[in-house]
Scaffold this motif. Structure first.
Motif, PDB file in Angstrom:
ATOM      1  N   UNK A  74       0.859  -1.180   0.000  1.00 37.44           N
ATOM      2  CA  UNK A  74       0.000   0.000   0.000  1.00 37.44           C
ATOM      3  C   UNK A  74       0.895   1.230   0.000  1.00 37.44           C
ATOM      4  N   UNK A  75       0.744   2.027  -1.035  1.00 36.14           N
ATOM      5  CA  UNK A  75       1.586   3.210  -1.162  1.00 36.14           C
ATOM      6  C   UNK A  75       0.978   4.208  -2.112  1.00 36.14           C
ATOM      7  N   UNK A  76       1.847   4.878  -2.824  1.00 32.97           N
ATOM      8  CA  UNK A  76       1.471   5.999  -3.678  1.00 32.97           C
ATOM      9  C   UNK A  76       0.375   5.663  -4.690  1.00 32.97           C
ATOM     10  N   UNK A  77       0.414   4.504  -5.314  1.00 30.01           N
ATOM     11  CA  UNK A  77      -0.554   4.160  -6.353  1.00 30.01           C
ATOM     12  C   UNK A  77      -1.823   3.500  -5.854  1.00 30.01           C
ATOM     13  N   UNK A  78      -1.992   3.376  -4.558  1.00 28.05           N
ATOM     14  CA  UNK A  78      -3.145   2.686  -3.992  1.00 28.05           C
ATOM     15  C   UNK A  78      -4.426   3.478  -4.232  1.00 28.05           C
ATOM     16  N   UNK A  79      -5.457   2.799  -4.695  1.00 27.95           N
ATOM     17  CA  UNK A  79      -6.743   3.442  -4.968  1.00 27.95           C
ATOM     18  C   UNK A  79      -7.694   3.371  -3.763  1.00 27.95           C
ATOM     19  N   UNK A  80      -7.492   2.406  -2.860  1.00 28.18           N
ATOM     20  CA  UNK A  80      -8.363   2.243  -1.697  1.00 28.18           C
ATOM     21  C   UNK A  80      -8.176   3.389  -0.714  1.00 28.18           C
ATOM     22  N   UNK A  81      -9.248   3.678   0.031  1.00 28.27           N
ATOM     23  CA  UNK A  81      -9.136   4.620   1.134  1.00 28.27           C
ATOM     24  C   UNK A  81      -8.467   3.873   2.287  1.00 28.27           C
ATOM     25  N   UNK A  82      -7.370   4.435   2.787  1.00 29.61           N
ATOM     26  CA  UNK A  82      -6.621   3.817   3.878  1.00 29.61           C
ATOM     27  C   UNK A  82      -6.533   4.825   5.018  1.00 29.61           C
ATOM     28  N   UNK A  83      -6.911   4.387   6.210  1.00 31.50           N
ATOM     29  CA  UNK A  83      -6.826   5.226   7.399  1.00 31.50           C
ATOM     30  C   UNK A  83      -5.774   4.630   8.314  1.00 31.50           C
ATOM     31  N   UNK A  84      -4.855   5.476   8.797  1.00 35.68           N
ATOM     32  CA  UNK A  84      -3.806   5.033   9.702  1.00 35.68           C
ATOM     33  C   UNK A  84      -3.896   5.873  10.977  1.00 35.68           C
ATOM     34  N   UNK A  85      -3.987   5.198  12.110  1.00 34.42           N
ATOM     35  CA  UNK A  85      -3.925   5.864  13.410  1.00 34.42           C
ATOM     36  C   UNK A  85      -2.664   5.355  14.096  1.00 34.42           C
TER      37      UNK A  85
END
Length: 155
Positions: free
Chosen positions: A36-47
């Motif tokens: 998961x990085x720059x080209x990822x299309x999914x919404x990713x939430x990091x806490x």
């Protein structure tokens, strides 16, 4: 209406995966091993560094629209051996599992020993025996080198 400062306000996800109980500060490594990085299309939430009764502090990763395969779960266990995986469908947890390292790791990690036969260009698979699941510690089956978590080089 105001909420107490201790509450963490993170949007719920309809479908996807929540990775909880990642040791504090390690979520970016989890993202890296999942690709998961720059080209990822999914919404990713990091806490990051959220207070936790079990760990002191923990990280949480939410990935919308993606369900982790067993191989991906194994990879997470290398970085976050106490993590839990929650599969979410229709805003509800439909499956909850803890990551668990298998006793043998095939091909996911490279040996950092430059003289190891697995780094010689020979067509030989990388095999590591798990000697401690909690830390985790791995031993290269070919050269015997013991790898600590900070030495892991993921493929």
């Amino acid at each position: 209406m105001s909420l107490p400062e201790e509450k963490l306000l993170v949007r719920r996800i309809r479908e996807g995966t929540v990775i909880d109980h990642i040791e504090g500060g390690r979520s970016l490594e989890v993202l890296k091993i999942l690709g998961i990085g720059k080209g990822t299309k999914s919404v990713v939430t990091v806490a990051m560094n959220v207070p936790s009764g079990k760990l002191g502090r923990k990280d949480i990763v939410k990935i919308e629209g993606r369900f982790l395969s067993p191989e991906e779960t194994d990879r997470i266990a290398l970085i976050a051996p106490r993590a839990t995986i929650n599969i979410i469908k229709g805003y509800r947890v439909v499956e909850k599992r803890k990551v668990r390292l298998p006793s043998v790791i095939y091909g996911m990690v490279r040996c950092p020993n430059p003289t190891c036969i697995t780094n010689s260009g020979e067509p030989i698979g990388r095999i590591f025996d798990v000697i401690d699941r909690e830390k985790p510690l791995l031993r290269c089956r070919y050269c015997g080198r013991i790898l600590k978590p900070e030495e892991l080089v993921m493929d």
